[in-house]
Write a protein that holds these residues in place. Sequence first.
Motif, PDB file in Angstrom:
ATOM      1  N   SER A 184       0.812  -1.222   0.000  1.00 35.31           N
ATOM      2  CA  SER A 184       0.000   0.000   0.000  1.00 35.31           C
ATOM      3  C   SER A 184       0.843   1.269   0.000  1.00 35.31           C
ATOM      4  O   SER A 184       0.355   2.350  -0.322  1.00 35.31           O
ATOM      5  N   GLN A 185       2.124   1.155   0.382  1.00 32.58           N
ATOM      6  CA  GLN A 185       2.995   2.326   0.462  1.00 32.58           C
ATOM      7  C   GLN A 185       3.984   2.412  -0.697  1.00 32.58           C
ATOM      8  O   GLN A 185       4.734   3.377  -0.815  1.00 32.58           O
ATOM      9  N   GLN A 186       3.991   1.414  -1.555  1.00 35.21           N
ATOM     10  CA  GLN A 186       4.938   1.422  -2.667  1.00 35.21           C
ATOM     11  C   GLN A 186       4.557   2.487  -3.694  1.00 35.21           C
ATOM     12  O   GLN A 186       3.427   2.523  -4.169  1.00 35.21           O
ATOM     13  N   PRO A 187       5.505   3.372  -4.050  1.00 36.55           N
ATOM     14  CA  PRO A 187       5.183   4.387  -5.061  1.00 36.55           C
ATOM     15  C   PRO A 187       5.053   3.750  -6.435  1.00 36.55           C
ATOM     16  O   PRO A 187       5.697   2.749  -6.741  1.00 36.55           O
ATOM     17  N   THR A 188       4.210   4.321  -7.246  1.00 34.90           N
ATOM     18  CA  THR A 188       4.055   3.843  -8.611  1.00 34.90           C
ATOM     19  C   THR A 188       5.208   4.350  -9.471  1.00 34.90           C
ATOM     20  O   THR A 188       5.942   5.273  -9.086  1.00 34.90           O
ATOM     21  N   VAL A 189       5.375   3.754 -10.645  1.00 33.99           N
ATOM     22  CA  VAL A 189       6.393   4.229 -11.585  1.00 33.99           C
ATOM     23  C   VAL A 189       6.122   5.682 -11.952  1.00 33.99           C
ATOM     24  O   VAL A 189       7.050   6.498 -12.069  1.00 33.99           O
ATOM     25  N   ALA A 208       3.990  12.611  -6.727  1.00 31.11           N
ATOM     26  CA  ALA A 208       5.396  12.247  -6.835  1.00 31.11           C
ATOM     27  C   ALA A 208       5.799  11.427  -5.620  1.00 31.11           C
ATOM     28  O   ALA A 208       5.196  11.537  -4.545  1.00 31.11           O
ATOM     29  N   ALA A 209       6.805  10.577  -5.789  1.00 33.91           N
ATOM     30  CA  ALA A 209       7.283   9.745  -4.687  1.00 33.91           C
ATOM     31  C   ALA A 209       7.785  10.633  -3.550  1.00 33.91           C
ATOM     32  O   ALA A 209       8.367  11.689  -3.770  1.00 33.91           O
ATOM     33  N   PRO A 212      11.762   8.686   1.668  1.00 31.80           N
ATOM     34  CA  PRO A 212      13.206   8.969   1.600  1.00 31.80           C
ATOM     35  C   PRO A 212      14.026   7.801   1.059  1.00 31.80           C
ATOM     36  O   PRO A 212      15.027   8.015   0.375  1.00 31.80           O
ATOM     37  N   SER A 213      13.627   6.568   1.348  1.00 30.49           N
ATOM     38  CA  SER A 213      14.393   5.429   0.869  1.00 30.49           C
ATOM     39  C   SER A 213      14.326   5.306  -0.648  1.00 30.49           C
ATOM     40  O   SER A 213      15.203   4.697  -1.270  1.00 30.49           O
ATOM     41  N   VAL A 214      13.290   5.891  -1.246  1.00 35.64           N
ATOM     42  CA  VAL A 214      13.144   5.882  -2.705  1.00 35.64           C
ATOM     43  C   VAL A 214      13.716   7.149  -3.324  1.00 35.64           C
ATOM     44  O   VAL A 214      14.406   7.101  -4.354  1.00 35.64           O
ATOM     45  N   THR A 215      13.460   8.291  -2.701  1.00 37.44           N
ATOM     46  CA  THR A 215      13.899   9.556  -3.277  1.00 37.44           C
ATOM     47  C   THR A 215      15.402   9.782  -3.116  1.00 37.44           C
ATOM     48  O   THR A 215      16.004  10.500  -3.919  1.00 37.44           O
ATOM     49  N   GLY A 216      16.007   9.158  -2.102  1.00 36.38           N
ATOM     50  CA  GLY A 216      17.442   9.329  -1.900  1.00 36.38           C
ATOM     51  C   GLY A 216      18.259   8.894  -3.106  1.00 36.38           C
ATOM     52  O   GLY A 216      19.100   9.660  -3.602  1.00 36.38           O
TER      53      GLY A 216
END
Length: 369
Positions: A184-189, A208-209, A212-216
């Motif tokens: 449920s928290q996974q950002p989409t492409v 947008a995502a 932090p673990s993804v945007t970093g």
Amino acid sequence: MVRLQTLRGYLLEEVLAWLLRSSGYRLLTEKDDPARPPWKVLEKRKHGLVVRGRGAWHQADSLGEFQYVPPFSLPIRLFAEAKFTRLKAGLPTVRNGHGVVHDLNENVVTTWGNGSAPHRPRTRYRYSYAIFSTSGFTQDAQEFALAHQISLIDLSLPDFKPLCDLVRVAAKSVYDATKSMPPSQQPTVYEIRNYLRRHLLNLWDEPAADAPSVTGPLDRLAAGLRRRSSLGLVLAFPAAPFVLGLVSKNLNAFLRHAREQPTHAVRIRRSHRAVGHPLWLIEPREGPAYRLTFSLPEQVEAWILDQEEGIRSRTHWMTRNLLSAITMYWVDEDHTHTFQLHYSSDEFREVSERPGSSFSDFGETPNFF
């Protein structure tokens, strides 16, 4: 959840859109089409931008428009598709690109009004398709692309390795971070791409995502590219059914020369390498030195080799007829420069790699950055 291989391709498309801005390529969004239905041709849907063709709406993950309009032509829009795969891009990929641009270029000229209202012209564009592949292209894909003027840019050359490595590391980090998150928290492409577009292209689309673990990793990718922001990929347009992707270790040297002499004569050289298909180099005949490198589609190279007249005479024909005039566009802030490189066939040289050297007669091996 998106596959790692697919995520690499999506991130590479965003990076290419950023790099190609300097060649006059501007990424489009729904806001670039203010028309109302039924005249609207760009529309934002659940998975991103779509563009209207004659028979269908087509997904347009990376659709750009060149800032110049050629005389007696239509505004040019370019689909940029990136394949970051272990295997070569095949015929289905190229055939799909041809089907998309064929439908878009056959779009109707007018849309009828309601009732007795007169019909209204619909804005038309000339759509082109470019496919970038980190592993090259199969033979049938190249033959089909050359026949239908689909541009293929091979990113498997050593020049592009640093760029591909940046994308590979970022995609792996984003993929690992997303995989460890609850579904449920996974950002989409779409959200991942929008975040990167904010940093590279200053396009503030939502959503947008925000994890932090993804945007970093995306921040590190953008920072790595900006550190090399003076260099990049330049599209060049010869009198041939393909586009050249030119790279240089010092692109600033070329730009300084070209700004002073927008039209100038060049030498074109073809280098045989011990590994991989040949590289072609462009250098000025006079003035300060610079060096641009590119490769031709493997099928064109095979055509050069498979001729009774001999390799040199066939290569000579290529440079004299297809590479004699190369046009390039460079956007500097709000001004678009046009450069033309002219080649005289008596300047052609063909050299071979010396044992123990990586790029004989040309000094060190050119790198992308």
